[in-house]
Scaffold this motif. Structure first.
Motif: not given
Length: 199
Positions: A179-189, A91-96
């Motif tokens: 997608v890995e950069a987005v995944h890293k942020i999500v996993a961290t948060v 969803v973050l990838s789609d949104l931004f």
């Protein structure tokens, strides 16, 4: 510009043209002339549908917020499927990757637009606020399903994800993060509150 040529769904064509100008040239290039030139119509077409250019921009933002509401329904319905981190990454990838980052920049750069939007959206930054609400609603559904901790503060996690995602995608001239950069942020948060088994 051509005159007398019928435009089907002129509002939507003008909105789409504005998005193309915004994405290609940035908020400073977004003028009524740039929009009508991009749409291939006379400048008067815009003024037949909107009282002024700020009214046009406000309606553009509100239209894109309405589209986000459709995405929010789909995201909430995905609770309990896939993985929490995977769903949020998507969803973050789609949104931004859409025009959202550019629209937030437009809102921030135009005082008159912000003032007009305050009439309909008195709190927060329009679009970013609705994105955070969408994610908070999804996280609440996942919390209810037991896939994130019962004491997870979804009202803090959601805007944290939106803010971090926005910063990741904010360089309009660069390439989009993978997608890995987005995944890293999500996993961290949210990693600390996820209770589902790892994939």
């Amino acid at each position: 510009m051509p005159t007398g040529v019928a435009m089907r769904d002129a509002r939507e064509q003008l909105f789409d043209a504005a998005e193309r100008v915004l994405l290609r040239d940035g908020p400073n290039a977004l003028t009524s002339r740039a929009v009508t030139t991009e749409a291939g119509c006379a400048k008067g077409v815009l003024h037949r549908h909107f009282t002024d250019f700020d009214a046009f921009l406000a309606d553009l933002v509100l239209d894109r917020i309405a589209r986000l509401e459709v995405q929010a329904v789909a995201l909430r319905a995905s609770a309990g499927t896939g993985t929490v981190i995977g769903n949020l990454t998507g969803v973050l990838s789609d949104l931004f990757e859409s025009v959202a980052v550019a629209i937030v920049g437009l809102i921030i750069s135009r005082d008159a637009l912000r003032a007009r939007l305050r009439e309909a959206r008195p709190v927060g930054v329009p679009l970013a606020t609705e994105a955070a609400e969408m994610i908070a609603s999804y996280l609440a559904a996942e919390r209810d399903a037991g896939r994130i901790a019962a004491d997870a503060d979804v009202d803090t996690l959601a805007p944290t994800l939106v803010g971090a995602g926005h910063l990741l995608f904010a360089d309009r001239t660069g390439t989009s993060p993978d997608v890995e950069a987005v995944h890293k942020i999500v996993a961290t948060v949210v990693g600390g509150v996820v209770r589902e088994p790892p994939p």
